[in-house]
Design a protein around this motif. Structure first.
Motif, PDB file in Angstrom:
ATOM      1  N   UNK A 171      32.604 -14.401  33.851  1.00 35.63           N
ATOM      2  CA  UNK A 171      31.935 -14.167  35.128  1.00 35.63           C
ATOM      3  C   UNK A 171      32.859 -14.343  36.331  1.00 35.63           C
ATOM      4  N   UNK A 172      34.007 -14.979  36.149  1.00 36.73           N
ATOM      5  CA  UNK A 172      34.891 -15.317  37.274  1.00 36.73           C
ATOM      6  C   UNK A 172      35.221 -14.161  38.211  1.00 36.73           C
ATOM      7  N   UNK A 173      35.660 -13.005  37.724  1.00 31.20           N
ATOM      8  CA  UNK A 173      36.050 -11.969  38.689  1.00 31.20           C
ATOM      9  C   UNK A 173      34.871 -11.165  39.277  1.00 31.20           C
ATOM     10  N   UNK A 174      33.684 -11.379  38.766  1.00 31.87           N
ATOM     11  CA  UNK A 174      32.542 -10.580  39.195  1.00 31.87           C
ATOM     12  C   UNK A 174      31.722 -11.310  40.250  1.00 31.87           C
ATOM     13  N   UNK A 175      31.217 -10.565  41.181  1.00 29.72           N
ATOM     14  CA  UNK A 175      30.356 -11.134  42.215  1.00 29.72           C
ATOM     15  C   UNK A 175      28.897 -10.862  41.863  1.00 29.72           C
ATOM     16  N   UNK A 203      25.102 -11.067  34.513  1.00 36.32           N
ATOM     17  CA  UNK A 203      26.226 -10.938  33.591  1.00 36.32           C
ATOM     18  C   UNK A 203      25.745 -11.057  32.148  1.00 36.32           C
ATOM     19  N   UNK A 204      24.805 -11.969  31.904  1.00 40.19           N
ATOM     20  CA  UNK A 204      24.274 -12.136  30.551  1.00 40.19           C
ATOM     21  C   UNK A 204      23.565 -10.874  30.067  1.00 40.19           C
ATOM     22  N   UNK A 205      22.936 -10.131  30.977  1.00 36.63           N
ATOM     23  CA  UNK A 205      22.318  -8.854  30.592  1.00 36.63           C
ATOM     24  C   UNK A 205      23.385  -7.879  30.112  1.00 36.63           C
ATOM     25  N   UNK A 206      24.514  -7.845  30.812  1.00 41.28           N
ATOM     26  CA  UNK A 206      25.620  -6.975  30.389  1.00 41.28           C
ATOM     27  C   UNK A 206      26.147  -7.411  29.017  1.00 41.28           C
ATOM     28  N   UNK A 207      26.267  -8.708  28.820  1.00 40.48           N
ATOM     29  CA  UNK A 207      26.740  -9.234  27.540  1.00 40.48           C
ATOM     30  C   UNK A 207      25.779  -8.822  26.427  1.00 40.48           C
ATOM     31  N   UNK A 208      24.466  -8.918  26.686  1.00 44.83           N
ATOM     32  CA  UNK A 208      23.480  -8.531  25.660  1.00 44.83           C
ATOM     33  C   UNK A 208      23.603  -7.053  25.297  1.00 44.83           C
ATOM     34  N   UNK A 209      23.789  -6.200  26.311  1.00 43.91           N
ATOM     35  CA  UNK A 209      23.938  -4.765  26.040  1.00 43.91           C
ATOM     36  C   UNK A 209      25.177  -4.526  25.171  1.00 43.91           C
ATOM     37  N   UNK A 210      26.272  -5.193  25.490  1.00 39.14           N
ATOM     38  CA  UNK A 210      27.497  -5.045  24.701  1.00 39.14           C
ATOM     39  C   UNK A 210      27.313  -5.567  23.283  1.00 39.14           C
ATOM     40  N   UNK A 211      26.563  -6.644  23.133  1.00 37.62           N
ATOM     41  CA  UNK A 211      26.281  -7.163  21.794  1.00 37.62           C
ATOM     42  C   UNK A 211      25.413  -6.187  21.006  1.00 37.62           C
ATOM     43  N   UNK A 212      24.389  -5.638  21.638  1.00 36.53           N
ATOM     44  CA  UNK A 212      23.502  -4.695  20.955  1.00 36.53           C
ATOM     45  C   UNK A 212      24.242  -3.426  20.548  1.00 36.53           C
ATOM     46  N   UNK A 213      25.269  -3.069  21.303  1.00 39.67           N
ATOM     47  CA  UNK A 213      26.053  -1.883  20.958  1.00 39.67           C
ATOM     48  C   UNK A 213      27.043  -2.169  19.838  1.00 39.67           C
ATOM     49  N   UNK A 214      27.267  -3.453  19.537  1.00 40.75           N
ATOM     50  CA  UNK A 214      28.217  -3.830  18.494  1.00 40.75           C
ATOM     51  C   UNK A 214      29.640  -3.977  18.989  1.00 40.75           C
ATOM     52  N   UNK A 258      30.631  -3.529  32.345  1.00 37.33           N
ATOM     53  CA  UNK A 258      30.759  -3.748  30.897  1.00 37.33           C
ATOM     54  C   UNK A 258      32.136  -3.331  30.399  1.00 37.33           C
ATOM     55  N   UNK A 259      32.696  -2.255  30.965  1.00 35.60           N
ATOM     56  CA  UNK A 259      34.070  -1.880  30.583  1.00 35.60           C
ATOM     57  C   UNK A 259      35.047  -2.985  30.970  1.00 35.60           C
ATOM     58  N   UNK A 260      34.835  -3.589  32.133  1.00 39.01           N
ATOM     59  CA  UNK A 260      35.711  -4.679  32.575  1.00 39.01           C
ATOM     60  C   UNK A 260      35.572  -5.888  31.645  1.00 39.01           C
ATOM     61  N   UNK A 261      34.353  -6.177  31.213  1.00 41.40           N
ATOM     62  CA  UNK A 261      34.145  -7.282  30.274  1.00 41.40           C
ATOM     63  C   UNK A 261      34.899  -7.012  28.971  1.00 41.40           C
ATOM     64  N   UNK A 262      34.777  -5.795  28.446  1.00 42.73           N
ATOM     65  CA  UNK A 262      35.480  -5.435  27.209  1.00 42.73           C
ATOM     66  C   UNK A 262      36.989  -5.565  27.414  1.00 42.73           C
ATOM     67  N   UNK A 263      37.485  -5.107  28.544  1.00 40.52           N
ATOM     68  CA  UNK A 263      38.926  -5.208  28.827  1.00 40.52           C
ATOM     69  C   UNK A 263      39.382  -6.656  28.845  1.00 40.52           C
ATOM     70  N   UNK A 264      38.594  -7.515  29.479  1.00 43.63           N
ATOM     71  CA  UNK A 264      38.952  -8.931  29.537  1.00 43.63           C
ATOM     72  C   UNK A 264      38.930  -9.559  28.154  1.00 43.63           C
ATOM     73  N   UNK A 315      27.798 -22.574  21.102  1.00 44.12           N
ATOM     74  CA  UNK A 315      28.044 -23.915  20.582  1.00 44.12           C
ATOM     75  C   UNK A 315      27.721 -24.881  21.718  1.00 44.12           C
ATOM     76  N   UNK A 316      26.665 -25.630  21.522  1.00 45.62           N
ATOM     77  CA  UNK A 316      26.206 -26.517  22.587  1.00 45.62           C
ATOM     78  C   UNK A 316      25.688 -25.685  23.747  1.00 45.62           C
ATOM     79  N   UNK A 317      26.276 -25.878  24.907  1.00 48.98           N
ATOM     80  CA  UNK A 317      25.853 -25.111  26.088  1.00 48.98           C
ATOM     81  C   UNK A 317      26.813 -23.962  26.406  1.00 48.98           C
ATOM     82  N   UNK A 318      27.822 -23.777  25.589  1.00 46.02           N
ATOM     83  CA  UNK A 318      28.849 -22.766  25.872  1.00 46.02           C
ATOM     84  C   UNK A 318      28.683 -21.565  24.944  1.00 46.02           C
ATOM     85  N   UNK A 319      28.517 -20.385  25.551  1.00 46.46           N
ATOM     86  CA  UNK A 319      28.465 -19.132  24.790  1.00 46.46           C
ATOM     87  C   UNK A 319      29.827 -18.473  24.921  1.00 46.46           C
ATOM     88  N   UNK A 320      30.472 -18.240  23.762  1.00 48.03           N
ATOM     89  CA  UNK A 320      31.788 -17.621  23.731  1.00 48.03           C
ATOM     90  C   UNK A 320      31.660 -16.207  23.165  1.00 48.03           C
TER      91      UNK A 320
END
Length: 121
Positions: free
Chosen positions: A38-42, A48-59, A20-26, A66-71
């Motif tokens: 998701x590119x640099x993560x294995x 990855x979406x679970x990590x994104x949800x945690x970061x969203x819940x933390x604010x 999650x720190x790496x996601x925030x940095x990116x 938009x369509x099929x793309x989540x930004x």
């Protein structure tokens, strides 16, 4: 005050994970789609979406689909709150260390004042 503490708890809990720190940095470089994130993560996309949800819940981040793309994008106000908390504690410790340094210096000066040179006869 209680909401502020809860928000801080969520932010620090979210930042406790290295992925999650790496996601925030990116995201500090600008908004990115989940697939770009998701590119640099294995790890699988659902993980990855679970990590994104945690970061969203933390604010710390927000996302928009938009369509099929989540930004995802960073939410600077949440980072500013954590930075302010950290800076407050850094300032307190710097003041303590400055006082300790001054005390040590005064003890050294007192020690020199009391030292008597040994006279050889």
């Amino acid at each position: 005050m209680a909401k502020y503490i809860t928000d801080l708890d969520r932010a620090f809990s979210a930042l406790a994970d290295p992925t999650r720190r790496a996601i925030v940095s990116r995201l500090c470089d600008g908004p990115k789609s989940v697939s770009e994130l998701s590119e640099p993560f294995e790890i699988a996309l659902p993980s990855l979406l679970k990590h994104v949800r945690v970061l969203e819940q933390s604010g710390l981040i927000s996302s928009e689909k938009i369509g099929r793309v989540r930004t995802c994008k960073i939410e600077p106000h949440a980072l500013h709150a954590t930075e302010a908390w950290i800076q407050q504690h850094i300032s307190a410790w710097e003041q303590r260390l400055d006082r300790m340094e001054a005390h040590i210096e005064s003890m050294k000066r007192e020690d020199k004042d009391y030292e008597q040179p040994i006279k050889e006869t």
